[in-house]
Write a protein that holds these residues in place. Structure first.
Motif, PDB file in Angstrom:
ATOM      1  N   LEU A 130      -5.551   7.683  -8.266  1.00  0.00           N
ATOM      2  CA  LEU A 130      -4.683   6.514  -8.093  1.00  0.00           C
ATOM      3  C   LEU A 130      -5.428   5.383  -7.398  1.00  0.00           C
ATOM      4  CD1 LEU A 130      -1.904   5.130  -8.181  1.00  0.00           C
ATOM      5  CD2 LEU A 130      -1.355   6.311  -6.032  1.00  0.00           C
ATOM      6  N   LEU A 131      -6.204   5.709  -6.379  1.00  0.00           N
ATOM      7  CA  LEU A 131      -6.980   4.679  -5.696  1.00  0.00           C
ATOM      8  C   LEU A 131      -8.008   4.050  -6.633  1.00  0.00           C
ATOM      9  CD1 LEU A 131      -7.706   3.194  -3.070  1.00  0.00           C
ATOM     10  CD2 LEU A 131      -9.312   5.055  -2.569  1.00  0.00           C
ATOM     11  N   VAL A 132      -8.630   4.860  -7.477  1.00  0.00           N
ATOM     12  CA  VAL A 132      -9.586   4.323  -8.453  1.00  0.00           C
ATOM     13  C   VAL A 132      -8.887   3.330  -9.391  1.00  0.00           C
ATOM     14  CG1 VAL A 132     -11.089   4.909 -10.388  1.00  0.00           C
ATOM     15  CG2 VAL A 132     -11.099   6.335  -8.335  1.00  0.00           C
ATOM     16  N   CYS A 133      -7.681   3.655  -9.834  1.00  0.00           N
ATOM     17  CA  CYS A 133      -6.928   2.738 -10.713  1.00  0.00           C
ATOM     18  C   CYS A 133      -6.591   1.442  -9.996  1.00  0.00           C
ATOM     19  CB  CYS A 133      -5.645   3.422 -11.191  1.00  0.00           C
ATOM     20  SG  CYS A 133      -5.899   4.773 -12.363  1.00  0.00           S
ATOM     21  N   VAL A 134      -6.173   1.541  -8.740  1.00  0.00           N
ATOM     22  CA  VAL A 134      -5.816   0.341  -7.980  1.00  0.00           C
ATOM     23  C   VAL A 134      -7.038  -0.543  -7.764  1.00  0.00           C
ATOM     24  CG1 VAL A 134      -5.051  -0.468  -5.718  1.00  0.00           C
ATOM     25  CG2 VAL A 134      -3.824   1.382  -6.845  1.00  0.00           C
ATOM     26  N   GLU A 135      -8.155   0.072  -7.379  1.00  0.00           N
ATOM     27  CA  GLU A 135      -9.367  -0.720  -7.143  1.00  0.00           C
ATOM     28  C   GLU A 135      -9.874  -1.351  -8.445  1.00  0.00           C
ATOM     29  OE1 GLU A 135     -10.412  -1.392  -4.295  1.00  0.00           O
ATOM     30  OE2 GLU A 135      -9.523   0.102  -2.990  1.00  0.00           O
ATOM     31  N   THR A 136      -9.775  -0.626  -9.537  1.00  0.00           N
ATOM     32  CA  THR A 136     -10.186  -1.179 -10.827  1.00  0.00           C
ATOM     33  C   THR A 136      -9.313  -2.359 -11.218  1.00  0.00           C
ATOM     34  OG1 THR A 136     -10.931   1.018 -11.546  1.00  0.00           O
ATOM     35  CG2 THR A 136     -10.588  -0.641 -13.259  1.00  0.00           C
ATOM     36  N   SER A 137      -8.008  -2.226 -11.007  1.00  0.00           N
ATOM     37  CA  SER A 137      -7.092  -3.324 -11.305  1.00  0.00           C
ATOM     38  C   SER A 137      -7.410  -4.549 -10.456  1.00  0.00           C
ATOM     39  CB  SER A 137      -5.647  -2.876 -11.056  1.00  0.00           C
ATOM     40  OG  SER A 137      -4.739  -3.933 -11.289  1.00  0.00           O
ATOM     41  N   LEU A 138      -7.708  -4.354  -9.199  1.00  0.00           N
ATOM     42  CA  LEU A 138      -8.029  -5.473  -8.324  1.00  0.00           C
ATOM     43  C   LEU A 138      -9.359  -6.114  -8.710  1.00  0.00           C
ATOM     44  CD1 LEU A 138      -6.894  -4.015  -4.881  1.00  0.00           C
ATOM     45  CD2 LEU A 138      -5.752  -5.765  -6.242  1.00  0.00           C
TER      46      LEU A 138
END
Length: 366
Positions: A130-138
Motif C-alpha cells: 500500500l505504501l508503494v502504491c501511495v508513493e508511486t501515485s505521489l
C-alpha cells in the motif's frame, strides 16, 4: 465491618494457571485495559475498512469508462483494495484466537492456527505494498504538477522526491521483514518501537514533502489566475484544497501518535491519503464536466495520466517557461493576449484561437 470499608472490589485480582499448572494472577485493571484496547483499536480499523470500501465503490461508479485505463485510476483502485483488505485482516486479528484473554495473559498461542499466523504476516506485507502504491501515485502527481517547471528544477524536485519515497519504502520494508519474523517465532528479541517510530516518521516526511511541492506550485498558479481575473472555483483550487488536506491531516495523525496514547493512530495516515487522492480526482473531474465548452490547448501528458482521448496538443502557450493563463470569457480576451500567444509558438496551428483555458494540469493530482 472494617475490612468491608477498605476493600475495593474493582482492584482485586484472580488466579489463572499455565498449561503446566503454575498459577499466576491477573488484576481487574489489567483485564479492563486489555478489553478496552481491543474495543478502541477494533473501532479504528472498522471505520477505516468502511471508508475504504465506500470510496472504492464510489470511484468505480463515478469514474468515466475512458479514464479507467489511466495509471492514476489503476493505482487508486489498487490502493483502496489493499487498504480494505489490510483493515479487514486487522479486524479478524482482534476477533480471533490471538486476542483471547487467556492466550494474551498466559502468552499461550498453542491454539492459534497457521492461517491466523499467515493473516498477521499478510497485514505487514499489504501495508508495504500500500505504501508503494501511495508513493508511486505521489511521484506521478509531482511529475504532472512540475511538467512546466524548468528542466533543472524539475529534475531536482523529482530526484529528491524519489529519494524521500525510497527512504520511506526502505524503512517500511525493514519493519515488514523484522515484524514478520517476530510473528512467526512468537518471540521479540529486540524492541520494535524504535524501528516502528522511524518507519512512521519517514512515511510522514514523504507525504509532507510530496504535498508541499504541488501545494506551493499550485498556490502560485492560483495567484496568477486571480491576478488575471479568473475567479472561478475550478480544478486548480480544488486540488489546492485537497492537497492541503493531504498534507496537514495525515501529519496531524502522525503527531497525535506521540502525544495522545490512542491505539494505532498511525494506521490512519495511509488510509487518509488513500481516500483523499481519488476524492480530489472525482471533485476536479466533476468541476471540469460543468465548465463551458471552449477551445482549449491542453498538455498531452495530462491526458495520459487521466486516460482522456480529447487532448489536442502537446503543449500550450509559454511565456518564460510558464503557461499563459487567460480568462475564459471571450469578452475579457484582448488583442494583447492573442499577440502574445502567436509569438510563443508561431508555427503551431493550434494557436489560432483567442482564448486558452489552462484547466487540465491540476486535475491529474489524484
Amino acid at each position: 465491618m472494617a475490612n468491608s470499608t477498605t476493600f475495593d472490589p474493582f482492584s482485586q485480582s484472580f488466579t489463572l494457571r499455565l498449561r503446566d499448572g503454575t498459577p499466576f494472577e491477573v488484576s481487574m485493571a489489567d483485564l479492563d485495559e486489555f478489553v478496552l484496547y481491543g474495543l478502541q483499536i477494533s473501532i479504528n480499523y472498522a471505520a477505516q475498512l468502511g471508508a475504504s470500501l465506500l470510496f472504492l465503490i464510489v470511484l468505480l461508479l463515478l469514474t468515466k469508462p475512458d479514464k479507467r485505463s489511466s495509471p492514476i485510476f489503476i493505482i487508486n483502485i489498487v490502493a483502496l483494495t489493499l487498504n480494505f483488505l489490510r483493515n479487514l485482516l486487522q479486524c479478524l486479528y482482534y476477533t480471533g484466537p490471538f486476542s483471547e484473554a487467556y492466550a494474551y495473559f498466559a502468552a499461550d498461542y498453542s491454539r492459534v492456527s497457521a492461517s491466523d499466523f499467515a493473516n498477521q504476516v499478510a497485514i505487514t506485507v499489504l501495508t508495504l505494498i500500500l505504501l508503494v502504491c501511495v508513493e508511486t501515485s505521489l511521484l506521478l502527481q509531482v511529475r504532472v504538477v512540475c511538467v512546466i517547471v524548468r528542466r533543472a528544477y524539475r529534475q531536482m524536485i523529482f530526484g529528491v522526491s524519489a529519494l524521500v519515497a525510497g527512504l520511506a519504502i526502505g524503512f517500511r520494508l525493514a519493519f515488514c521483514i523484522v515484524n514478520s519474523k517476530y510473528i512467526l517465532s512468537l518471540a521479540v528479541t529486540q524492541p520494535l518501537r524504535q524501528l516502528a517510530s522511524a518507519t512512521n516518521i519517514t512515511t510522514s516526511i514523504s507525504i509532507c514533502w510530496f504535498c508541499l511541492v504541488f501545494v506551493i506550485k499550485l498556490g502560485f498558479a492560483i495567484d496568477q489566475r486571480k491576478k488575471l481575473g479568473v475567479g472561478s472555483f475550478g480544478p486548480m483550487q480544488i486540488i489546492f484544497v485537497m492537497g492541503c488536506q493531504t498534507l496537514i491531516i495525515p501529519a496531524i495523525f502522525s503527531i497525535i501518535e506521540y502525544i495522545v496514547h490512542l491505539p494505532s493512530m498511525d494506521s490512519n495516515v495511509l488510509t487518509l491519503v488513500t481516500i483523499f487522492l481519488p476524492l480530489s480526482s472525482l471533485w476536479a473531474s466533476a468541476s471540469l464536466d460543468h465548465r463551458p465548452k471552449n477551445p482549449t490547448v491542453e498538455p498531452k501528458s495530462h491526458g495520459r495520466f487521466l486516460g482522456s482521448n480529447d487532448t489536442a496538443s502537446t503543449t500550450g502557450p509559454l511565456i518564460d517557461e510558464k503557461f499563459l493563463i487567460v480568462p475564459l470569457s471571450p469578452a475579457k480576451t484582448t488583442t494583447t493576449t492573442t499577440t502574445i500567444t502567436s509569438q510563443s509558438n508561431p508555427s503551431s496551428p493550434g494557436n489560432t484561437s483567442d482564448s486558452h483555458d489552462f484547466v487540465d494540469l491540476e486535475a491529474h493530482k489524484a
